[in-house]
Design a protein around this motif. Structure first.
Motif, PDB file in Angstrom:
ATOM      1  N   HIS A  79       0.836  -1.198   0.000  1.00 45.15           N
ATOM      2  CA  HIS A  79       0.000   0.000   0.000  1.00 45.15           C
ATOM      3  C   HIS A  79       0.868   1.243   0.000  1.00 45.15           C
ATOM      4  O   HIS A  79       2.078   1.170   0.219  1.00 45.15           O
ATOM      5  CB  HIS A  79      -0.839   0.064   1.283  1.00 45.15           C
ATOM      6  CG  HIS A  79      -1.796  -1.054   1.461  1.00 45.15           C
ATOM      7  ND1 HIS A  79      -3.102  -0.960   1.066  1.00 45.15           N
ATOM      8  CD2 HIS A  79      -1.646  -2.287   2.007  1.00 45.15           C
ATOM      9  CE1 HIS A  79      -3.721  -2.103   1.366  1.00 45.15           C
ATOM     10  NE2 HIS A  79      -2.862  -2.919   1.937  1.00 45.15           N
ATOM     11  N   HIS A 111      -2.171  -3.063  -3.737  1.00 45.35           N
ATOM     12  CA  HIS A 111      -3.583  -2.963  -3.348  1.00 45.35           C
ATOM     13  C   HIS A 111      -4.492  -2.902  -4.585  1.00 45.35           C
ATOM     14  O   HIS A 111      -5.494  -3.588  -4.676  1.00 45.35           O
ATOM     15  CB  HIS A 111      -3.751  -1.717  -2.473  1.00 45.35           C
ATOM     16  CG  HIS A 111      -5.088  -1.588  -1.823  1.00 45.35           C
ATOM     17  ND1 HIS A 111      -5.395  -0.528  -1.029  1.00 45.35           N
ATOM     18  CD2 HIS A 111      -6.191  -2.375  -1.852  1.00 45.35           C
ATOM     19  CE1 HIS A 111      -6.648  -0.667  -0.589  1.00 45.35           C
ATOM     20  NE2 HIS A 111      -7.144  -1.779  -1.080  1.00 45.35           N
ATOM     21  N   CYS A 140      -3.691   3.019  -5.189  1.00 47.92           N
ATOM     22  CA  CYS A 140      -2.753   2.470  -4.200  1.00 47.92           C
ATOM     23  C   CYS A 140      -2.075   1.204  -4.712  1.00 47.92           C
ATOM     24  O   CYS A 140      -2.785   0.309  -5.159  1.00 47.92           O
ATOM     25  CB  CYS A 140      -3.539   2.179  -2.921  1.00 47.92           C
ATOM     26  SG  CYS A 140      -2.572   1.466  -1.598  1.00 47.92           S
TER      27      CYS A 140
HETATM   28 ZN   LIG Z   1      -3.982   0.490  -0.099  1.00 46.49          ZN
END
Ligand SMILES: [Zn+2]
Length: 158
Positions: A17, A122, A144
């Motif tokens: 992330h 992500h 992300c």
């Molecule tokens: Zn994330």
């Protein structure tokens, strides 16, 4: 002070992330913990935070279930790179060399501990809207971590 949380039964994914903060924002575990408490989490949702200077902070214990990715928390480890947006708040791959060096070491260690786990960004866990078996940028529901984890892994032989 950190509450003891439930451990995972399995680890199939290691999810990268970003904090979606600007390149000059030198934040870390303390700030992210505050954001996540405000969102109603018991503590920070990630297991690791990699700060702008490349130093690493431990969030949840690595064995515990995190809170960082819808639908996959019970079988994943979450790593957060601080940065990832530009001064206007747009997604930007602006991580420091030191951060990428730390990420490489950390992912190498995690890969050794969870041999069958897949390392993804992500955004790579976005739903496959057109059902072609691939997640392409037009299907990303979020940016992300603002870089292509798959090609970075390949470049770094991970
Ligand atoms: Zn994330």
């Amino acid at each position: 002070m950190t509450p003891r949380l439930k451990d995972r039964d399995r680890t199939d994914l290691i999810v990268v992330h970003c904090s979606a903060t600007g390149p000059k924002s030198d934040i870390g575990k303390r700030e992210i913990t505050q954001w996540h408490l405000k969102r109603g989490f018991v503590t920070i949702g990630y297991h690791y935070v990699i700060r702008r200077d490349g130093s690493i902070e431990t969030g949840r214990r690595e064995s515990e279930i995190g809170a960082h990715v819808a639908g996959h928390n019970s079988n994943s480890v979450g790593v957060c790179m601080v940065g990832g947006v530009d001064a206007q708040g747009k997604p930007a791959d602006n991580f420091t060399t030191a951060q990428y060096e730390t990420l490489k070491v950390l992912l190498g260690q995690l890969k050794a501990r969870y041999e069958s786990a897949r390392i993804v960004g992500h955004r790579d866990l976005s739903p496959d809207l057109n059902g072609d078996g691939k997640i392409t940028p037009n299907e990303f529901i979020k940016a992300c971590p603002s870089f292509d984890v798959a090609s970075w892994l390949k470049k770094n032989s991970l």
